[in-house]
Design a protein around this motif. Structure first.
Motif, PDB file in Angstrom:
ATOM      1  N   LEU A  93       0.442  -1.636   0.110  1.00  8.55           N
ATOM      2  CA  LEU A  93       0.433  -0.209  -0.234  1.00  8.55           C
ATOM      3  C   LEU A  93       0.977   1.086  -0.308  1.00  8.55           C
ATOM      4  O   LEU A  93       0.434   2.619  -0.366  1.00  8.55           O
ATOM      5  CB  LEU A  93      -0.776   0.077   1.047  1.00  8.55           C
ATOM      6  CG  LEU A  93      -2.358   1.390   1.406  1.00  8.55           C
ATOM      7  CD1 LEU A  93      -2.597   0.814  -0.007  1.00  8.55           C
ATOM      8  CD2 LEU A  93      -2.677   0.934   2.546  1.00  8.55           C
ATOM      9  N   ALA A  94       1.818   1.702   1.089  1.00 11.44           N
ATOM     10  CA  ALA A  94       2.975   2.071   1.066  1.00 11.44           C
ATOM     11  C   ALA A  94       3.735   2.654  -0.436  1.00 11.44           C
ATOM     12  O   ALA A  94       3.505   3.953  -0.947  1.00 11.44           O
ATOM     13  CB  ALA A  94       3.655   2.629   2.503  1.00 11.44           C
ATOM     14  N   HIS A  95       3.772   1.428  -1.072  1.00  9.75           N
ATOM     15  CA  HIS A  95       4.651   1.704  -2.841  1.00  9.75           C
ATOM     16  C   HIS A  95       3.586   2.647  -3.562  1.00  9.75           C
ATOM     17  O   HIS A  95       3.511   3.480  -4.454  1.00  9.75           O
ATOM     18  CB  HIS A  95       5.158   0.798  -2.345  1.00  9.75           C
ATOM     19  CG  HIS A  95       5.151  -0.052  -4.339  1.00  9.75           C
ATOM     20  ND1 HIS A  95       6.582   1.233  -4.723  1.00  9.75           N
ATOM     21  CD2 HIS A  95       5.204  -0.324  -5.881  1.00  9.75           C
ATOM     22  CE1 HIS A  95       7.429   0.894  -5.847  1.00  9.75           C
ATOM     23  NE2 HIS A  95       5.717   0.294  -6.629  1.00  9.75           N
ATOM     24  N   LEU A  96       2.077   1.942  -3.447  1.00 13.79           N
ATOM     25  CA  LEU A  96       1.120   2.166  -4.272  1.00 13.79           C
ATOM     26  C   LEU A  96       0.943   3.518  -4.334  1.00 13.79           C
ATOM     27  O   LEU A  96       0.539   4.872  -5.504  1.00 13.79           O
ATOM     28  CB  LEU A  96      -0.252   1.312  -4.577  1.00 13.79           C
ATOM     29  CG  LEU A  96       0.060  -0.287  -4.724  1.00 13.79           C
ATOM     30  CD1 LEU A  96      -1.550  -0.747  -4.795  1.00 13.79           C
ATOM     31  CD2 LEU A  96       0.058   0.490  -5.786  1.00 13.79           C
ATOM     32  N   MET A 112       4.742   6.536  -0.825  1.00 16.79           N
ATOM     33  CA  MET A 112       6.098   6.899   0.628  1.00 16.79           C
ATOM     34  C   MET A 112       6.226   5.877   1.126  1.00 16.79           C
ATOM     35  O   MET A 112       5.640   4.457   0.494  1.00 16.79           O
ATOM     36  CB  MET A 112       4.178   7.245   1.531  1.00 16.79           C
ATOM     37  CG  MET A 112       2.755   6.631   1.372  1.00 16.79           C
ATOM     38  SD  MET A 112       2.580   7.576   2.790  1.00 16.79           S
ATOM     39  CE  MET A 112       1.386   8.549   2.113  1.00 16.79           C
ATOM     40  N   HIS A 113       6.624   6.244   2.390  1.00 15.42           N
ATOM     41  CA  HIS A 113       7.856   5.012   2.772  1.00 15.42           C
ATOM     42  C   HIS A 113       6.844   4.201   3.965  1.00 15.42           C
ATOM     43  O   HIS A 113       5.747   5.407   4.761  1.00 15.42           O
ATOM     44  CB  HIS A 113       8.876   5.852   3.601  1.00 15.42           C
ATOM     45  CG  HIS A 113      10.316   4.924   4.166  1.00 15.42           C
ATOM     46  ND1 HIS A 113       9.462   4.665   5.159  1.00 15.42           N
ATOM     47  CD2 HIS A 113      11.086   4.586   3.406  1.00 15.42           C
ATOM     48  CE1 HIS A 113      10.636   3.518   5.846  1.00 15.42           C
ATOM     49  NE2 HIS A 113      11.672   3.648   4.795  1.00 15.42           N
ATOM     50  N   ARG A 114       6.607   3.399   4.355  1.00 18.01           N
ATOM     51  CA  ARG A 114       5.932   2.276   4.887  1.00 18.01           C
ATOM     52  C   ARG A 114       5.638   2.828   6.100  1.00 18.01           C
ATOM     53  O   ARG A 114       4.987   2.605   7.235  1.00 18.01           O
ATOM     54  CB  ARG A 114       6.849   0.890   4.953  1.00 18.01           C
ATOM     55  CG  ARG A 114       8.136   0.952   5.590  1.00 18.01           C
ATOM     56  CD  ARG A 114       8.600  -0.679   5.736  1.00 18.01           C
ATOM     57  NE  ARG A 114       7.531  -1.364   6.326  1.00 18.01           N
ATOM     58  CZ  ARG A 114       8.247  -1.433   7.156  1.00 18.01           C
ATOM     59  NH1 ARG A 114       9.247  -0.948   8.158  1.00 18.01           N
ATOM     60  NH2 ARG A 114       7.308  -2.674   8.662  1.00 18.01           N
TER      61      ARG A 114
END
Length: 68
Positions: free
Chosen positions: A3-6, A9-11
Motif C-alpha cells: 500500500l505504501a508503494h502504491l 510514500m515510505h512505509r
C-alpha cells in the motif's frame, strides 16, 4: 508494504498516518495447528531455510504473524 508503494510514500510514513488516524494493522486468526502446517510444508520443501525465509514465505501468503 504494498500500500505504501502504491501511494508513493515510505512505509514508516504510512504507519505514522495510520496510527494518527487510529487505524491498526490486523492479524488474521490463524490457529497454531494451521501455522505449524504452513511452516512444516515450507520446511519440507526448503529444509535449510532460516526463520527469515519462513517469515517471508508466510508474508507472501498474506499471513502476517507476530514474532512472539
Amino acid at each position: 508494504m504494498e500500500l505504501a508503494h502504491l501511494l508513493g510514500m515510505h512505509r514508516n510514513m504510512l504507519l505514522s498516518y495510520m496510527k494518527y488516524h487510529g487505524i491498526e494493522c490486523c492479524y488474521l486468526a490463524l490457529s497454531n495447528a494451521e501455522l505449524d502446517q504452513l511452516i512444516m510444508q515450507f520446511k519440507a520443501a526448503h529444509p535449510d531455510s532460516s526463520l527469515c525465509y519462513v517469515i517471508g514465505h508466510l508474508q507472501a501468503l498474506s499471513h502476517h504473524v507476530q514474532y512472539q
